[in-house]
Design a protein around this motif. Structure first.
Motif, mmCIF file in Angstrom:
data_model
loop_
_atom_site.group_PDB
_atom_site.id
_atom_site.type_symbol
_atom_site.label_atom_id
_atom_site.label_comp_id
_atom_site.label_asym_id
_atom_site.label_seq_id
_atom_site.Cartn_x
_atom_site.Cartn_y
_atom_site.Cartn_z
ATOM 1 N N LYS A 1 0.828 -1.208 0.000
ATOM 2 C CA LYS A 1 0.000 0.000 0.000
ATOM 3 C C LYS A 1 0.859 1.254 0.000
ATOM 4 N N ILE A 2 1.455 1.588 1.141
ATOM 5 C CA ILE A 2 2.316 2.775 1.191
ATOM 6 C C ILE A 2 3.656 2.482 0.532
ATOM 7 N N GLU B 1 8.847 2.863 -4.534
ATOM 8 C CA GLU B 1 7.949 4.018 -4.549
ATOM 9 C C GLU B 1 7.297 4.176 -3.180
ATOM 10 N N TYR B 2 7.243 5.413 -2.723
ATOM 11 C CA TYR B 2 6.568 5.747 -1.460
ATOM 12 C C TYR B 2 5.222 6.361 -1.804
ATOM 13 N N ARG B 3 4.135 5.684 -1.349
ATOM 14 C CA ARG B 3 2.788 6.055 -1.762
ATOM 15 C C ARG B 3 1.905 6.358 -0.549
ATOM 16 N N PRO B 4 2.098 7.510 0.111
ATOM 17 C CA PRO B 4 1.304 7.793 1.317
ATOM 18 C C PRO B 4 -0.175 8.035 1.034
ATOM 19 N N ASP B 5 -0.523 8.427 -0.194
ATOM 20 C CA ASP B 5 -1.925 8.711 -0.530
ATOM 21 C C ASP B 5 -2.529 7.609 -1.391
ATOM 22 N N TYR B 6 -2.117 6.360 -1.134
ATOM 23 C CA TYR B 6 -2.557 5.254 -1.990
ATOM 24 C C TYR B 6 -4.082 5.099 -1.995
ATOM 25 N N LYS B 7 -4.747 5.520 -0.898
ATOM 26 C CA LYS B 7 -6.188 5.266 -0.784
ATOM 27 C C LYS B 7 -6.983 5.974 -1.880
ATOM 28 N N MET C 1 -13.328 -3.440 -8.785
ATOM 29 C CA MET C 1 -13.824 -3.790 -10.112
ATOM 30 C C MET C 1 -13.873 -5.303 -10.206
ATOM 31 N N ASP C 2 -15.007 -5.800 -10.587
ATOM 32 C CA ASP C 2 -15.212 -7.244 -10.747
ATOM 33 C C ASP C 2 -14.860 -8.004 -9.474
ATOM 34 N N GLY C 3 -15.235 -7.416 -8.338
ATOM 35 C CA GLY C 3 -15.060 -8.096 -7.060
ATOM 36 C C GLY C 3 -13.669 -8.054 -6.488
ATOM 37 N N LYS C 4 -12.771 -7.302 -7.106
ATOM 38 C CA LYS C 4 -11.389 -7.249 -6.631
ATOM 39 C C LYS C 4 -10.995 -5.808 -6.336
ATOM 40 N N ASP C 5 -10.096 -5.678 -5.358
ATOM 41 C CA ASP C 5 -9.511 -4.369 -5.099
ATOM 42 C C ASP C 5 -8.551 -4.036 -6.236
ATOM 43 N N VAL C 6 -8.695 -2.857 -6.804
ATOM 44 C CA VAL C 6 -7.826 -2.450 -7.911
ATOM 45 C C VAL C 6 -7.295 -1.056 -7.640
ATOM 46 N N LEU C 7 -6.129 -0.779 -8.237
ATOM 47 C CA LEU C 7 -5.543 0.550 -8.182
ATOM 48 C C LEU C 7 -5.710 1.219 -9.540
ATOM 49 N N ASN C 8 -5.858 2.496 -9.530
ATOM 50 C CA ASN C 8 -5.974 3.262 -10.774
ATOM 51 C C ASN C 8 -4.640 3.205 -11.514
ATOM 52 N N ASN C 9 -4.592 2.388 -12.566
ATOM 53 C CA ASN C 9 -3.321 2.210 -13.282
ATOM 54 C C ASN C 9 -3.077 3.295 -14.325
ATOM 55 N N ARG C 10 -3.930 4.315 -14.347
ATOM 56 C CA ARG C 10 -3.718 5.428 -15.266
ATOM 57 C C ARG C 10 -3.018 6.600 -14.579
ATOM 58 N N LYS C 11 -2.779 6.476 -13.268
ATOM 59 C CA LYS C 11 -2.206 7.580 -12.496
ATOM 60 C C LYS C 11 -0.888 7.148 -11.841
#
Length: 853
Positions: free
Chosen positions: A205-206, A293-299, A305-315
């Protein structure tokens, strides 16, 4: 002779193969396959789904020896050439003309340090990248690299190479042994065919880490290197030199392989140059890199999507990222008896007196490497000679740091550190440090690299621009655009086909992708594959008899909250299970009243009282009846009042007799404050202290027990006065100390005015008297009280007796047995002085203490 020196200059200063940096492009999140040439881990979690590199090119030149300083703006001459000016002169704005280029325009950097010059070319051939999810990316790529390099050439040798032997600048160098000649030369080109795999290592996550590995097949095309670890050269005069060779190695592919100086019929064709036979030169290389990568604002990038946790892969999700990579590891082995040669010169030390001349230089006919090979062999000889050598890749350690100042705005730092020695057999990367601010969007990007280049010796500024599929830039903007003083240039450009990651298509925005959504135009749930389930019971609305209420499949989707098998809409008591006979309502106490309407569902009761019991049958249910076991009227909440005095029987001490509230329902016939049931003399008003009985003589003996009711007496004498106490006892013999204790107790004994209470100060001496009595068990104490004649005799008698009794009671409280102490009051019957004066009356008011045996 000059031809040889100019040839040497070309070999030494013409070119150097350097790592192609593309610094403006290096940290871009939209570089695609171009990023893997800096760190292969950059491909993972790419902003591209597919990336096709069509073409890319870089040309780079730099040196730390010569620079060209034009007395005019070079762009002016370029413009005139385009317009057809072929005169070799530049027409200035003021109308004058000057020669376009003269030798005096070339300036030297003479500082005693070794000299390096660099020129390199890179062609990035068509490449392909596929990132099929956020975790995994593969790429296939190819590029052509070429250049010539020399590092560490001593400054005197550089000046000799530039000026020749007959110029004034070089005269001072003749006849001197040049010893500082540890340098390396490399000329070469090769093609790379690579495959890269990059993937996510962990995602906490972070904290996020990815890694990448590139494996390359290397196909060598041209190679020439010189490793000079100590040749000593002395140019004796314009036409002669001698050399002392200690440790020199060199290898090359003969120029005849490319049709140069070769008239034989078996000249190789052009295809051999582009794709040499494997025997000429081949090998393997690899790159390996990691990025954190340090991702403090991952939330804010999370979703489902389709029952799974996904991350915005466009950002881009990082605040900052740090990368490290080992690049260009590996080598090419050149091995072909016909075209490849490798030489090691024999170690030899030659003094000036024993000069080994190469003869008259002007008479030497050196037209090819074969002529050089023959001349060197004749003079020095070879320690080793083979047809195979290894060509090392320009290995480097690449470090980068990229910080997101705000969305789309970044600043990065890059370090490229060579890990090869200067005189390596092959190419060497020039180390540099770069800081680059940039702005980037999907289709446009701009950056300005600030570079400390050429092994941290020169400062350059560059520029980079990406517009859609086209990018171009320079890491040395001043040199490329023709600032009047030029010591190098850098330029790169490229074209590609980017296919960006897109948002998963979900027209009804229900978190179910259209390709898996069975109800594409109506929001639904993943469990129902995109079809609506308003009540969330797992049954599609079109199959749910109660689509707005959550239920079970066995009930057709209708709720049955109490689980009694009767759906809520048919259940009179939907919150509580009950039998079908009661329409779903329970009756726990079986009194015929359903629990829903039964105010006392756990106690059998009367239907007319809403199912509650009435034990005393007074018409008031037990829970509201203050006296549930005894019938009573409603006005008193079911409690009786037998004597009708307004006090309920449960609170009436005398429920059968009329009384008052102040006496808790009991009468007080004589009105002395004690109810008749507590009054020993209910028909005669008396003292509460004496149980309600009167005491006319106030001697604390009630009249009904007082044998002398009208005369104050002693309770020990049935209320009659004690006329005389016959002292038939014998006085104790006290010593002086004991007499003092007795005297102090008597002298300091005082009471509250007209009361029997002993003053606090008097108790100290009484304590000492009590201690003395306890030490002598045979001692007894007689306490006698006396008053003056003021007041009534009866009252005086009572006061004297009370004071004597109070002293007796206090000493007993200190542990002296009561049987050893006697108290008596005499009132005013035994004065010791006249009562006519205050002094006399004071002496008569006393309590005497006497110790006997």
């Amino acid at each position: 002779m000059k031809k040889i020196l100019y040839l040497s200059f070309i070999l030494c200063f013409g070119f150097v193969a350097n790592a192609q940096n593309f610094l403006g492009h290096a940290n871009s999140n939209y570089s695609g396959t171009n990023g893997l040439y800096f760190n292969p881990s950059t491909l993972a979690d790419s902003r591209h789904f597919i990336f096709v590199n069509l073409v890319g090119m870089n040309a780079n030149f730099s040196n730390n020896y010569l620079e060209v300083k034009f007395p005019y703006d070079p762009k002016l001459y370029v413009k005139q050439l385009i317009n057809g000016n072929q005169s070799g002169k530049v027409r200035l704005d003021n109308g004058d003309s000057i020669t376009a280029f003269e030798d005096k325009f070339i300036l030297e950097n003479v500082n005693g340090k070794a000299k390096d010059v660099n020129l390199s070319f890179e062609f990035r051939l068509p490449s392909f990248m596929l990132s099929w999810n956020n975790k995994n990316t593969i790429a296939f790529h190819a590029r052509q690299r070429a250049g010539i390099q020399i590092n560490g050439l001593a400054e005197p040798m550089a000046r000799l190479a530039r000026y020749g032997l007959d110029r004034p600048e070089s005269k001072a160098l003749l006849g001197k042994l040049q010893t500082d000649n540890n340098f390396g030369v490399a000329i070469g080109s090769w093609t790379e065919y690579g495959a890269t795999y990059s993937r996510e290592v962990f995602n906490k996550k972070i904290h996020y880490l990815k890694a990448g590995l590139t494996v390359k097949r290397l196909s060598g095309q041209q190679a020439l290197f010189i490793q000079n670890n100590g040749v000593k050269v002395n140019f004796v005069n314009n036409d002669s030199l001698f050399a002392v060779q200690t440790d020199v190695k060199f290898g090359m592919v003969r120029e005849q392989f490319y049709g140069i100086q070769n008239t034989a019929k078996d000249n190789p064709k052009l295809i051999n140059y582009l794709f040499p036979v494997s025997k000429l030169g081949s090998g393997y290389g690899y790159d390996f890199g990691v990025t954190y990568e340090y991702r403090p604002d991952y939330k804010k990038y999370q979703g489902k999507m389709d029952g799974k946790d996904v991350l915005n892969n466009r950002k881009n999700k990082y605040m900052f990222k740090v990368g490290a990579a080992l690049m260009d590891m590996g080598s090419i082995t050149y091995s072909d008896p016909k075209w490849v040669m490798y030489r090691e010169m024999q170690g030899r030390d030659v003094s000036v007196k024993d000069t080994a001349f190469w003869g008259q230089l002007t008479k030497l006919k050196i037209r090819s490497t074969a002529d050089v090979d023959t001349a060197v062999s004749n003079v020095f000889g070879y320690k080793d000679s083979t047809s195979s050598f290894k060509w090392g890749m320009p290995s480097s350690l690449n470090l980068n740091f990229d910080f997101m100042l705000r969305e789309h705005v970044y600043i990065s730092a890059v370090v490229i550190q060579s890990i090869k020695p200067k005189n390596t057999a092959g190419f060497r990367t020039n180390s540099l440090f770069c800081i680059t601010p940039r702005v980037e969007w999907k289709w446009i990007e701009a950056a300005i690299p600030f570079v400390v280049a050429h092994n941290y010796q020169k400062f350059n500024m560059g520029a980079y621009l990406r517009l859609g599929p086209i990018y171009l830039g320079s890491d040395n903007l001043g040199g490329f655009f023709g600032i009047t003083t030029i010591s190098g240039f850098d330029f790169y450009f490229g074209a590609n086909i980017p296919i960006f990651r897109t948002k998963t298509k979900d027209r009804d925005k229900d978190g179910v992708s259209d390709r898996k959504d069975r109800c594409v135009r109506v929001p639904g749930t993943w469990e129902q594959r995109g079809c609506p389930d308003l009540d969330g019971d797992g049954i599609e609305d079109d199959k749910d008899k109660c689509p707005n209420a959550k239920g079970e499949a066995k009930n057709g989707g209708c709720p049955d909250k109490d689980g009694d098998g009767i759906v809520d809409e048919l259940d009179i008591c939907p919150e509580n299970a009950g039998p079908v006979a009661n329409k779903g309502c329970p009756d726990r106490d079986n009194d015929g009243v359903f629990d829903q309407k039964d105010k006392c569902p756990d106690q059998s009761g009367r239907p007319d009282l809403d199912g509650c019991p009435d034990t005393d049958n007074d018409g008031i249910i037990d829970t509201e009846d203050d006296c549930p076991m005894t019938a009573g009227p409603t006005s008193t909440k079911g409690c009786p009042d037998t004597d009708g005095d307004g006090i309920l029987d449960k609170e009436d001490r005398c429920p059968d007799k009329v009384g008052t509230a102040s006496n808790k329902g009991c009468p007080d016939t004589d009105g002395d404050g004690l109810t008749d049931i507590d009054d020993k003399c209910p028909n005669q008003a008396g003292s509460q202290k004496l149980g309600g009985c009167p005491d006319r003589d106030l001697d604390n003996v009630p009249d009904n027990e007082d044998k002398c009711p009208d005369t104050y007496g002693d309770p020990l004498n049935d209320g009659c006065p004690i006329v005389e106490v016959k002292e038939t006892v014998k006085n104790a013999d006290l010593n002086a100390e004991e007499q003092d204790i007795l005297k102090e107790a008597f002298d300091n004994l005082e009471f509250a005015t007209n009361k029997s209470a002993i003053n606090v100060d008097s108790k100290v001496n009484l304590d000492k008297l009590a201690d003395m009595l306890k030490k002598h068990p045979t001692y007894k104490l007689i306490v006698s009280g006396h008053t003056d004649n003021v007041g009534k005799p009866a009252a005086n008698l009572k006061l004297s007796g009370d004071r004597a009794a109070e002293v007796r009671k206090y000493i007993i409280s200190k542990g002296v047995p009561a049987a050893r102490i006697k108290s008596v009051g005499y009132g005013d019957t035994r004065p010791v002085s006249e009562n006519d004066t205050e002094e006399g009356r004071q002496k008569n008011r006393r309590v005497e203490l006497k110790i006997t045996k």
